[in-house]
Design a protein around this motif. Structure first.
Motif, PDB file in Angstrom:
ATOM      1  N   LYS A  65       4.488  -0.877   1.766  1.00 62.61           N
ATOM      2  CA  LYS A  65       6.221  -0.003   1.965  1.00 62.61           C
ATOM      3  C   LYS A  65       6.883  -1.086   1.986  1.00 62.61           C
ATOM      4  O   LYS A  65       7.844  -0.701   1.143  1.00 62.61           O
ATOM      5  CB  LYS A  65       5.881   0.755   2.797  1.00 62.61           C
ATOM      6  CG  LYS A  65       5.299   1.926   2.984  1.00 62.61           C
ATOM      7  CD  LYS A  65       5.090   2.604   3.926  1.00 62.61           C
ATOM      8  CE  LYS A  65       4.457   2.748   5.291  1.00 62.61           C
ATOM      9  NZ  LYS A  65       3.862   3.457   6.369  1.00 62.61           N
ATOM     10  N   ASN A  66       6.577  -2.354   1.733  1.00 62.67           N
ATOM     11  CA  ASN A  66       7.713  -3.178   2.433  1.00 62.67           C
ATOM     12  C   ASN A  66       7.550  -4.184   0.967  1.00 62.67           C
ATOM     13  O   ASN A  66       9.054  -4.015  -0.239  1.00 62.67           O
ATOM     14  CB  ASN A  66       6.696  -4.845   2.945  1.00 62.67           C
ATOM     15  CG  ASN A  66       6.805  -4.523   4.348  1.00 62.67           C
ATOM     16  OD1 ASN A  66       8.023  -3.702   4.690  1.00 62.67           O
ATOM     17  ND2 ASN A  66       6.035  -4.274   5.190  1.00 62.67           N
ATOM     18  N   LYS A  67       6.904  -4.341   0.183  1.00 63.42           N
ATOM     19  CA  LYS A  67       6.668  -4.065  -2.050  1.00 63.42           C
ATOM     20  C   LYS A  67       7.353  -3.233  -1.580  1.00 63.42           C
ATOM     21  O   LYS A  67       7.453  -3.441  -3.828  1.00 63.42           O
ATOM     22  CB  LYS A  67       5.746  -5.163  -2.189  1.00 63.42           C
ATOM     23  CG  LYS A  67       5.678  -6.892  -0.861  1.00 63.42           C
ATOM     24  CD  LYS A  67       4.158  -6.889  -1.538  1.00 63.42           C
ATOM     25  CE  LYS A  67       4.372  -8.295  -0.457  1.00 63.42           C
ATOM     26  NZ  LYS A  67       3.262  -9.784  -0.986  1.00 63.42           N
ATOM     27  N   GLY A  68       6.141  -2.398  -2.082  1.00 59.63           N
ATOM     28  CA  GLY A  68       7.014  -0.699  -3.073  1.00 59.63           C
ATOM     29  C   GLY A  68       5.617  -0.940  -3.912  1.00 59.63           C
ATOM     30  O   GLY A  68       5.597  -0.220  -5.829  1.00 59.63           O
ATOM     31  N   VAL A  69       4.012  -1.402  -3.439  1.00 55.85           N
ATOM     32  CA  VAL A  69       3.170  -1.751  -4.507  1.00 55.85           C
ATOM     33  C   VAL A  69       2.190  -1.176  -4.209  1.00 55.85           C
ATOM     34  O   VAL A  69       1.776  -1.298  -3.035  1.00 55.85           O
ATOM     35  CB  VAL A  69       2.768  -2.940  -4.586  1.00 55.85           C
ATOM     36  CG1 VAL A  69       1.709  -3.773  -5.067  1.00 55.85           C
ATOM     37  CG2 VAL A  69       4.164  -4.280  -5.271  1.00 55.85           C
TER      38      VAL A  69
END
Length: 108
Positions: A65-69
């Motif tokens: 969720k931090n990197k959107g990956v």
């Protein structure tokens, strides 16, 4: 429940439905646009802000969720070598435990 008070629900159509408890609105996000018929069986939001998602008879994905990956677990495999995962849990030290049809998997 996700940390910013959004209730996440896995759907039969292979996406995530989110209910924002503050605004009382639903949203929908498909996980895979090219394969919409993927039933979500289990989900876990872990201490590292990752959302683990088990897709029935197919794979386990984790969304950073931090990197959107979104990544497939384990990295590099096209399918799970240990059978279908039915449950995903996290222990106190942040280790991820998965109960599969063929046994228990631990990943740290």
């Amino acid at each position: 429940e996700d940390r910013p008070k959004i209730l996440l629900l896995g759907t039969w159509e292979g996406g995530l439905a989110g209910f924002d408890q503050k605004t009382e609105h639903f949203s929908y996000s498909p996980l895979k646009k090219n394969n919409p018929a993927s039933t979500i069986v289990a989900m876990l939001s872990d201490q590292k802000n990752r959302l683990w998602i088990n897709i029935l008879n197919k794979e386990v994905l984790w969304f950073d969720k931090n990197k959107g990956v979104i990544r497939r677990f384990p990295d590099g495999y096209k399918s799970l070598p240990f059978g279908n995962v039915m449950q995903i849990e996290e222990d106190q030290s942040g280790g991820i435990w998965m109960a599969s049809l063929n046994g228990i998997i631990h990943w740290s």
